[in-house]
Design an enzyme around this catalytic site. Sequence first.
Site, PDB file in Angstrom:
ATOM      1  N   ASP A   1       0.835  -1.196   0.000  1.00  0.00           N
ATOM      2  CA  ASP A   1       0.000   0.000   0.000  1.00  0.00           C
ATOM      3  C   ASP A   1       0.877   1.256   0.000  1.00  0.00           C
ATOM      4  O   ASP A   1       1.701   1.445   0.892  1.00  0.00           O
ATOM      5  CB  ASP A   1      -0.894  -0.029   1.250  1.00  0.00           C
ATOM      6  CG  ASP A   1      -1.921   1.089   1.286  1.00  0.00           C
ATOM      7  OD1 ASP A   1      -1.947   1.923   0.356  1.00  0.00           O
ATOM      8  OD2 ASP A   1      -2.707   1.117   2.245  1.00  0.00           O
TER       9      ASP A   1
ATOM     10  N   GLY B   1      -2.274  -4.800  -1.940  1.00  0.00           N
ATOM     11  CA  GLY B   1      -2.300  -3.358  -1.823  1.00  0.00           C
ATOM     12  C   GLY B   1      -3.259  -2.819  -0.781  1.00  0.00           C
ATOM     13  O   GLY B   1      -3.548  -3.480   0.223  1.00  0.00           O
ATOM     14  N   HIS B   2      -3.764  -1.614  -1.057  1.00  0.00           N
ATOM     15  CA  HIS B   2      -4.568  -0.843  -0.106  1.00  0.00           C
ATOM     16  C   HIS B   2      -5.840  -1.580   0.308  1.00  0.00           C
ATOM     17  O   HIS B   2      -6.123  -1.733   1.494  1.00  0.00           O
ATOM     18  CB  HIS B   2      -4.907   0.501  -0.758  1.00  0.00           C
ATOM     19  CG  HIS B   2      -5.625   1.466   0.120  1.00  0.00           C
ATOM     20  ND1 HIS B   2      -5.064   1.992   1.274  1.00  0.00           N
ATOM     21  CD2 HIS B   2      -6.867   2.032   0.016  1.00  0.00           C
ATOM     22  CE1 HIS B   2      -5.919   2.842   1.835  1.00  0.00           C
ATOM     23  NE2 HIS B   2      -7.016   2.867   1.100  1.00  0.00           N
ATOM     24  N   PHE B   3      -6.613  -2.026  -0.672  1.00  0.00           N
ATOM     25  CA  PHE B   3      -7.850  -2.748  -0.378  1.00  0.00           C
ATOM     26  C   PHE B   3      -7.553  -4.244  -0.343  1.00  0.00           C
ATOM     27  O   PHE B   3      -7.891  -4.998  -1.266  1.00  0.00           O
ATOM     28  CB  PHE B   3      -8.935  -2.409  -1.410  1.00  0.00           C
ATOM     29  CG  PHE B   3      -9.539  -1.046  -1.208  1.00  0.00           C
ATOM     30  CD1 PHE B   3     -10.402  -0.805  -0.150  1.00  0.00           C
ATOM     31  CD2 PHE B   3      -9.236  -0.004  -2.061  1.00  0.00           C
ATOM     32  CE1 PHE B   3     -10.963   0.451   0.049  1.00  0.00           C
ATOM     33  CE2 PHE B   3      -9.784   1.265  -1.868  1.00  0.00           C
ATOM     34  CZ  PHE B   3     -10.650   1.486  -0.816  1.00  0.00           C
TER      35      PHE B   3
END
Length: 322
Positions: free
Chosen positions: A268, A294-296
């Site tokens: 992320d 990553g982020h999600f």
Amino acid sequence: MLKRDTAVRHLFTVMAIIAISLAILATVAQAATPTHHRTVTVDGLDIFYREAGSNQSPTVLLLHGFPTSSQMFRNLIPALADQFHVVAPDYPGFGNSAMPSVEAFDYTFDHLANVMDRFVQQLGLSTYSLYVMDYGAPIGFRLAVKHPERVQALIVQNGNAYDEGLREFWKPFRAYWNERNEANAAPLKKFLNLAATKWQYTHGVRNAEAISPDNWIVDQYFQDRPGNKDIQLQLFYDYGSNPPEYPKWQAYFREYQPPTLVVWGKNDYIFPAEGAHPYKRDLKTIEFHLLDTGHFALEEDGDVIAGHMRRFLTKYVVQASN
């Protein structure tokens, strides 16, 4: 010797059948536990939420990030609902909840946390485990500090409580916090378009083709409503109120020591892994997992996160209450 080999093979066959049967039963149980889509009025605002599972089971309160809504938990909810009571609200200005204008509603993290506090009270949730992600962290940690007696455990997924987690991505935000003007707002407005929304879902993942485009299409639909970009820009500015709160949240960790599960997408760029490690400084009962995504993180490793949660919450919430 032949008889022994036959017996061993028979034993492995029986064990395989048992394992398959248990997996089938778990799948059937999840399928038989529907997710309900509900709305409750809080302070005159319609607050939408997703709910599944028996309210006699331990509650897990899922707090979403930007720029999404409880939509981000659409797969996690049924994965937990056979064993837990799962509740996932949309904040004002997000998803299917009411979206008053910036002139009619004070879009600050303090205010969003207060609305969520009253939402929790209205649903009668006396205790719960908190899943916090992105914006969910400053909202959820405010709830935890205000009502530490309610929090049975924390699940932290790419949500910050330490200065180490605010790196390069946050430079234009810091400029906006220091001086709120059109020049400093201009680079932040670029985060409110479809390309930026898609980037949040696809940057740092192992396989972008495995991420459904429905994610950024749905999120962008809500962002493109008239007046919503003003709301998001106001929250970008008020995010500057969160770092000064970090010492309070860290003091809460040290004093109350909630059992904490960290499941963090290590690639992320918004909340890098540097923000995950400091939780280990203040929390004694902590399980720590950096995931190659990553982020999600739920989009690519939802099954992994659900598995960690079921095991962790069974040990530290279900068994601890028996």
